[in-house]
Design a protein around this motif. Structure first.
Motif, PDB file in Angstrom:
ATOM      1  N   LYS A  23       8.760  66.887  44.207  1.00  0.00           N
ATOM      2  CA  LYS A  23      10.162  66.754  43.828  1.00  0.00           C
ATOM      3  C   LYS A  23      10.419  67.347  42.448  1.00  0.00           C
ATOM      4  O   LYS A  23       9.615  67.204  41.547  1.00  0.00           O
ATOM      5  CB  LYS A  23      10.568  65.282  43.831  1.00  0.00           C
ATOM      6  N   GLY A  24      11.576  67.967  42.321  1.00  0.00           N
ATOM      7  CA  GLY A  24      11.992  68.466  41.020  1.00  0.00           C
ATOM      8  C   GLY A  24      12.774  67.404  40.277  1.00  0.00           C
ATOM      9  O   GLY A  24      13.104  66.338  40.829  1.00  0.00           O
ATOM     10  N   SER A  25      13.083  67.684  39.039  1.00  0.00           N
ATOM     11  CA  SER A  25      13.904  66.772  38.247  1.00  0.00           C
ATOM     12  C   SER A  25      15.312  66.732  38.818  1.00  0.00           C
ATOM     13  O   SER A  25      15.822  67.740  39.315  1.00  0.00           O
ATOM     14  CB  SER A  25      13.972  67.249  36.795  1.00  0.00           C
ATOM     15  N   ILE A  26      15.932  65.594  38.719  1.00  0.00           N
ATOM     16  CA  ILE A  26      17.300  65.446  39.204  1.00  0.00           C
ATOM     17  C   ILE A  26      18.252  66.077  38.194  1.00  0.00           C
ATOM     18  O   ILE A  26      18.201  65.736  37.005  1.00  0.00           O
ATOM     19  CB  ILE A  26      17.647  63.962  39.410  1.00  0.00           C
ATOM     20  N   PRO A  27      19.109  66.987  38.642  1.00  0.00           N
ATOM     21  CA  PRO A  27      20.085  67.567  37.714  1.00  0.00           C
ATOM     22  C   PRO A  27      20.976  66.481  37.103  1.00  0.00           C
ATOM     23  O   PRO A  27      21.373  65.530  37.789  1.00  0.00           O
ATOM     24  CB  PRO A  27      20.912  68.510  38.615  1.00  0.00           C
ATOM     25  N   SER A  28      21.291  66.625  35.833  1.00  0.00           N
ATOM     26  CA  SER A  28      22.098  65.613  35.146  1.00  0.00           C
ATOM     27  C   SER A  28      23.462  65.433  35.808  1.00  0.00           C
ATOM     28  O   SER A  28      24.025  64.343  35.764  1.00  0.00           O
ATOM     29  CB  SER A  28      22.272  65.991  33.675  1.00  0.00           C
ATOM     30  N   SER A  29      23.975  66.460  36.435  1.00  0.00           N
ATOM     31  CA  SER A  29      25.285  66.363  37.089  1.00  0.00           C
ATOM     32  C   SER A  29      25.272  65.390  38.271  1.00  0.00           C
ATOM     33  O   SER A  29      26.322  64.924  38.692  1.00  0.00           O
ATOM     34  CB  SER A  29      25.752  67.745  37.552  1.00  0.00           C
ATOM     35  N   LEU A  30      24.101  65.072  38.795  1.00  0.00           N
ATOM     36  CA  LEU A  30      23.986  64.140  39.919  1.00  0.00           C
ATOM     37  C   LEU A  30      23.862  62.680  39.481  1.00  0.00           C
ATOM     38  O   LEU A  30      23.784  61.799  40.333  1.00  0.00           O
ATOM     39  CB  LEU A  30      22.790  64.492  40.807  1.00  0.00           C
ATOM     40  N   ASN A  31      23.864  62.439  38.178  1.00  0.00           N
ATOM     41  CA  ASN A  31      23.757  61.051  37.700  1.00  0.00           C
ATOM     42  C   ASN A  31      24.799  60.177  38.380  1.00  0.00           C
ATOM     43  O   ASN A  31      25.977  60.524  38.439  1.00  0.00           O
ATOM     44  CB  ASN A  31      23.931  60.974  36.183  1.00  0.00           C
ATOM     45  N   GLY A  32      24.357  59.050  38.925  1.00  0.00           N
ATOM     46  CA  GLY A  32      25.245  58.116  39.590  1.00  0.00           C
ATOM     47  C   GLY A  32      25.508  58.437  41.050  1.00  0.00           C
ATOM     48  O   GLY A  32      26.196  57.688  41.732  1.00  0.00           O
ATOM     49  N   SER A  33      24.977  59.545  41.537  1.00  0.00           N
ATOM     50  CA  SER A  33      25.170  59.937  42.942  1.00  0.00           C
ATOM     51  C   SER A  33      23.940  59.561  43.757  1.00  0.00           C
ATOM     52  O   SER A  33      22.832  59.561  43.240  1.00  0.00           O
ATOM     53  CB  SER A  33      25.391  61.444  43.049  1.00  0.00           C
ATOM     54  N   PRO A  34      24.139  59.265  45.037  1.00  0.00           N
ATOM     55  CA  PRO A  34      22.979  58.953  45.885  1.00  0.00           C
ATOM     56  C   PRO A  34      22.041  60.166  45.997  1.00  0.00           C
ATOM     57  O   PRO A  34      22.502  61.302  46.054  1.00  0.00           O
ATOM     58  CB  PRO A  34      23.600  58.640  47.246  1.00  0.00           C
ATOM     59  N   ILE A  35      20.743  59.888  46.046  1.00  0.00           N
ATOM     60  CA  ILE A  35      19.716  60.911  46.244  1.00  0.00           C
ATOM     61  C   ILE A  35      18.846  60.426  47.406  1.00  0.00           C
ATOM     62  O   ILE A  35      18.385  59.284  47.388  1.00  0.00           O
ATOM     63  CB  ILE A  35      18.811  61.091  44.997  1.00  0.00           C
ATOM     64  N   ILE A  36      18.629  61.304  48.386  1.00  0.00           N
ATOM     65  CA  ILE A  36      17.813  60.925  49.539  1.00  0.00           C
ATOM     66  C   ILE A  36      16.741  61.981  49.789  1.00  0.00           C
ATOM     67  O   ILE A  36      16.823  63.099  49.276  1.00  0.00           O
ATOM     68  CB  ILE A  36      18.682  60.745  50.809  1.00  0.00           C
ATOM     69  N   GLU A  37      15.757  61.603  50.584  1.00  0.00           N
ATOM     70  CA  GLU A  37      14.775  62.577  51.043  1.00  0.00           C
ATOM     71  C   GLU A  37      15.324  63.264  52.275  1.00  0.00           C
ATOM     72  O   GLU A  37      16.198  62.729  52.970  1.00  0.00           O
ATOM     73  CB  GLU A  37      13.441  61.885  51.329  1.00  0.00           C
ATOM     74  N   TRP A  38      14.817  64.456  52.566  1.00  0.00           N
ATOM     75  CA  TRP A  38      15.332  65.261  53.666  1.00  0.00           C
ATOM     76  C   TRP A  38      14.859  64.720  55.007  1.00  0.00           C
ATOM     77  O   TRP A  38      13.709  64.875  55.394  1.00  0.00           O
ATOM     78  CB  TRP A  38      14.880  66.692  53.504  1.00  0.00           C
ATOM     79  N   THR A  39      15.749  64.072  55.689  1.00  0.00           N
ATOM     80  CA  THR A  39      15.593  63.761  57.114  1.00  0.00           C
ATOM     81  C   THR A  39      16.967  64.027  57.703  1.00  0.00           C
ATOM     82  O   THR A  39      18.000  63.790  57.041  1.00  0.00           O
ATOM     83  CB  THR A  39      15.190  62.296  57.398  1.00  0.00           C
ATOM     84  N   TRP A  40      17.005  64.519  58.917  1.00  0.00           N
ATOM     85  CA  TRP A  40      18.312  64.822  59.490  1.00  0.00           C
ATOM     86  C   TRP A  40      19.140  63.550  59.639  1.00  0.00           C
ATOM     87  O   TRP A  40      20.323  63.532  59.339  1.00  0.00           O
ATOM     88  CB  TRP A  40      18.185  65.555  60.821  1.00  0.00           C
ATOM     89  N   ASP A  41      18.517  62.453  60.076  1.00  0.00           N
ATOM     90  CA  ASP A  41      19.253  61.202  60.217  1.00  0.00           C
ATOM     91  C   ASP A  41      19.790  60.730  58.866  1.00  0.00           C
ATOM     92  O   ASP A  41      20.922  60.249  58.775  1.00  0.00           O
ATOM     93  CB  ASP A  41      18.378  60.113  60.842  1.00  0.00           C
ATOM     94  N   GLY A  42      18.995  60.873  57.816  1.00  0.00           N
ATOM     95  CA  GLY A  42      19.426  60.462  56.487  1.00  0.00           C
ATOM     96  C   GLY A  42      20.614  61.277  55.986  1.00  0.00           C
ATOM     97  O   GLY A  42      21.566  60.725  55.423  1.00  0.00           O
ATOM     98  N   ILE A  43      20.553  62.583  56.205  1.00  0.00           N
ATOM     99  CA  ILE A  43      21.658  63.451  55.787  1.00  0.00           C
ATOM    100  C   ILE A  43      22.917  63.108  56.586  1.00  0.00           C
ATOM    101  O   ILE A  43      23.998  62.950  56.020  1.00  0.00           O
ATOM    102  CB  ILE A  43      21.268  64.935  55.945  1.00  0.00           C
ATOM    103  N   ALA A  44      22.772  62.978  57.895  1.00  0.00           N
ATOM    104  CA  ALA A  44      23.921  62.651  58.748  1.00  0.00           C
ATOM    105  C   ALA A  44      24.531  61.305  58.352  1.00  0.00           C
ATOM    106  O   ALA A  44      25.758  61.180  58.257  1.00  0.00           O
ATOM    107  CB  ALA A  44      23.495  62.641  60.208  1.00  0.00           C
ATOM    108  N   ASP A  45      23.683  60.303  58.113  1.00  0.00           N
ATOM    109  CA  ASP A  45      24.192  58.983  57.710  1.00  0.00           C
ATOM    110  C   ASP A  45      24.945  59.055  56.396  1.00  0.00           C
ATOM    111  O   ASP A  45      26.006  58.432  56.240  1.00  0.00           O
ATOM    112  CB  ASP A  45      23.043  57.982  57.596  1.00  0.00           C
ATOM    113  N   MET A  46      24.404  59.809  55.431  1.00  0.00           N
ATOM    114  CA  MET A  46      25.055  59.903  54.121  1.00  0.00           C
ATOM    115  C   MET A  46      26.389  60.635  54.235  1.00  0.00           C
ATOM    116  O   MET A  46      27.377  60.235  53.608  1.00  0.00           O
ATOM    117  CB  MET A  46      24.135  60.600  53.117  1.00  0.00           C
ATOM    118  N   VAL A  47      26.443  61.685  55.028  1.00  0.00           N
ATOM    119  CA  VAL A  47      27.712  62.393  55.238  1.00  0.00           C
ATOM    120  C   VAL A  47      28.731  61.438  55.853  1.00  0.00           C
ATOM    121  O   VAL A  47      29.875  61.344  55.394  1.00  0.00           O
ATOM    122  CB  VAL A  47      27.522  63.648  56.131  1.00  0.00           C
ATOM    123  N   ASN A  48      28.327  60.719  56.888  1.00  0.00           N
ATOM    124  CA  ASN A  48      29.252  59.775  57.543  1.00  0.00           C
ATOM    125  C   ASN A  48      29.709  58.675  56.592  1.00  0.00           C
ATOM    126  O   ASN A  48      30.836  58.211  56.672  1.00  0.00           O
ATOM    127  CB  ASN A  48      28.607  59.175  58.786  1.00  0.00           C
TER     128      ASN A  48
END
Length: 129
Positions: free
Chosen positions: A100-125
């Motif tokens: 994993k790379g460092s989290i960009p400062s602009s993402l502070n306070g935003s959810p961060i997930i690992e790449w799974t299709w179900d995880g991405i789909a759930d977060m979008v929904n």
């Protein structure tokens, strides 16, 4: 249910293949998202920012792919800040579970997930309006 439009932010110099994978996954008929390749391939300047802001405003959610050097990618960092200014929900996705790379400062306070299709789909929904 209609598909949600997603803007994908990423480090163009290092992570374009992951953007391509996400676009491919989104073409599955059961995918909740529709991704357009709105990558801008020219200099990070005021014209780029104007066009990029217009594209971000037309989406329901911004997904930032987080690689090893995303935190240094000025365009990707700016895209997240822009989305937040436009009240577009934002979340990050690690492109590599073990490196994993460092989290960009602009993402502070935003959810961060690992790449799974179900995880991405759930977060979008969950986030997309």
């Amino acid at each position: 249910m209609s598909k949600k439009r997603a803007f994908v932010s990423f480090d163009y110099d290092n992570d374009v293949r992951y953007r391509d994978l996400l676009i491919g996954q989104s073409k599955n008929p059961i995918s909740p998202i529709e991704i357009y390749d709105w990558s801008l391939r020219y200099a990070f300047d005021s014209k780029w920012k104007t066009q990029c802001r217009d594209r971000i405003k037309r989406t329901h959610v911004l997904i930032q792919l987080i690689g090893k050097r995303t935190y240094e990618a000025d365009g990707a960092v700016w895209e997240v800040k822009c989305a937040k200014e436009e009240n577009i929900p934002v979340f990050g996705v690690y492109i590599n579970k073990s490196d994993k790379g460092s989290i960009p400062s602009s993402l502070n306070g935003s959810p961060i997930i690992e790449w799974t299709w179900d995880g991405i789909a759930d977060m979008v929904n969950k986030l997309a309006r």
